[in-house]
Design an enzyme around this catalytic site. Structure first.
Site, PDB file in Angstrom:
ATOM      1  N   SER A  96       1.190  -7.475  -0.866  1.00 30.01           N
ATOM      2  CA  SER A  96       1.874  -8.507  -0.062  1.00 30.01           C
ATOM      3  C   SER A  96       1.002  -9.720   0.219  1.00 30.01           C
ATOM      4  O   SER A  96       1.501 -10.738   0.704  1.00 30.01           O
ATOM      5  CB  SER A  96       2.439  -7.921   1.229  1.00 30.01           C
ATOM      6  N   ASP A 156       0.052  -6.468   4.964  1.00 29.79           N
ATOM      7  CA  ASP A 156      -0.689  -7.706   5.232  1.00 29.79           C
ATOM      8  C   ASP A 156       0.207  -8.864   5.696  1.00 29.79           C
ATOM      9  O   ASP A 156      -0.125  -9.562   6.652  1.00 29.79           O
ATOM     10  CB  ASP A 156      -1.465  -8.156   3.976  1.00 29.79           C
ATOM     11  N   THR A 178       0.822  -1.217   0.000  1.00 32.96           N
ATOM     12  CA  THR A 178       0.000   0.000   0.000  1.00 32.96           C
ATOM     13  C   THR A 178       0.851   1.259   0.000  1.00 32.96           C
ATOM     14  O   THR A 178       0.443   2.295  -0.521  1.00 32.96           O
ATOM     15  CB  THR A 178      -0.924  -0.030   1.238  1.00 32.96           C
TER      16      THR A 178
HETATM   17  N1  ASP Z   1      -2.879  -5.427   0.709  1.00 32.68           N
HETATM   18  C1  ASP Z   1      -1.809  -4.492   1.008  1.00 32.68           C
HETATM   19  C2  ASP Z   1      -0.495  -5.255   1.010  1.00 32.68           C
HETATM   20  O1  ASP Z   1      -0.265  -5.961   1.955  1.00 32.68           O
HETATM   21  C3  ASP Z   1      -2.047  -3.847   2.304  1.00 32.68           C
HETATM   22  C4  ASP Z   1      -0.955  -2.933   2.777  1.00 32.68           C
HETATM   23  O2  ASP Z   1       0.129  -2.802   2.241  1.00 32.68           O
HETATM   24  O3  ASP Z   1      -1.229  -2.286   3.792  1.00 32.68           O
HETATM   25  O4  ASP Z   1       0.289  -5.107   0.101  1.00 32.68           O
END
Ligand code: ASP
Length: 324
Positions: A57, A91, A10
């Site tokens: 991730s 994540d 993110t």
């Molecule tokens: N889904 C995203 C990831 O883990 C969430 C984040 O980075 O906060 O890449």
């Protein structure tokens, strides 16, 4: 020199609108772009950056882990590298950070950071977290602490940290131990001494593939016996069970695990509770079950995969879990 390695997440994510903090695309911007948004860092550290991957991730995998670990160990051996910062999705950050914690060989700081809001969001947290992570990586007191996570001003050990909130900026905590300290603006404050460093350090120099280890849940009316059998038949060498309470497993699920253990499967009991320790009874221990101690299921999975590179013997693996 601080090396900043980009893995995605993110922190490198982009949404259509400023108010959007869900449904955005993670892993879009380069780590170079993130660093360029932070000219203030020039008065604190010389930085170089490298893109290792750029993924959400949730899609992290062994291939990317091995690529990251080999690169980190190469960089750590360079005299001009003082520390490493890794930008990563939140994540599975705790899993990647714990993996590196177990496979890197250096006292230089390694700091993971990321974001809870995409780069385009109102009050996006990524660049501030990146700044904090670089401050920590430069700090003299950050040495000898193993891998750390810096999110929302908290400095946390990869050994103990876990993501414990889905959306809040303050999403990471160490339920069993508390944090190592805080980073406020350009200064790191360490309150706890370094936790006992890992004693089981795993060497990946000749490793190109990790043993397959999966996680199953236990719950009322648990139907995971079918899943356990299917996983084993498809090459899974180890299963971690997120048990109820202090690691308990529904009897039908447990009976299947016992059968599979006789055929060579290694089973570690962790808990879905989120805090505390799992110790298996003497009787279960005799059957081959291994307690995850204070490792949550996703971290126990990492340790079991690394342990299985060296041994399939449950007694030896139990010792690795007890001394981690
Ligand atoms: N889904 C995203 C990831 O883990 C969430 C984040 O980075 O906060 O890449």
């Amino acid at each position: 020199m601080i090396a900043i390695l980009g893995m995605g997440g993110t922190i490198a994510g982009v949404a259509h609108a400023k108010i959007q903090t869900t449904g955005y695309k993670a892993g879009v911007l380069s780590v170079q772009t993130l660093l360029e948004a932070l000219p203030e860092i020039n008065s604190i550290a010389d930085c170089m950056c490298e893109q290792i991957a750029n993924v959400d991730s949730a899609d992290m995998n062994d291939t990317l882990w091995l690529r990251l670990a080999h690169r980190v160990n190469t960089l750590l051996a360079q005299e001009d590298i003082e520390g490493i910062v890794i930008t990563h999705g939140s994540d599975t950050m705790e899993e990647s950070a714990f993996f590196l914690h177990l496979v890197t060989r250096s006292d230089k700081p390694i700091v993971f950071t990321g974001a809870m809001r995409p780069n385009t969001a109102l009050s996006a947290d990524g660049i501030k977290n990146l700044y904090g992570a670089i401050v920590v990586a430069k700090d003299i007191n950050a040495k000898h602490r193993g891998v750390m996570v810096v999110m929302n001003e908290r400095i946390q050990s990869a050994r103990y940290v876990s993501k414990t909130h889905t959306h809040n900026l303050d999403a990471f905590s160490c339920p069993n131990t508390g944090d190592l300290g805080y980073v406020i603006d350009d200064r790191a404050y360490f309150y706890n001494p370094p936790f006992a460093m890992h004693k089981a350090q795993f060497c990946l120099d000749t490793i190109t593939q990790l043993p397959k280890v999966d996680i199953l849940y236990s719950y009322t009316n648990d139907g995971s016996a079918v899943a356990a059998k299917a996983l084993y038949e498809h090459g899974t060498q180890g299963i971690v069970v997120a048990g109820s309470g202090a690691g308990n497993i529904h009897h039908s699920h447990k009976a299947m695990l016992q059968t599979l253990m006789q055929q060579g499967l290694v089973v570690v009991q962790s808990t879905r509770v989120g805090a505390g320790i799992v110790r298996v009874s003497e009787q279960d221990s005799m059957l081959g079950f291994i307690g995850a101690c204070d490792l949550n299921p996703q971290k126990a999975r990492v340790l079991l995969a690394l342990a299985l590179i060296h041994t399939q013997n449950p007694t030896e693996i139990r010792q690795i879990f007890e001394h981690i």
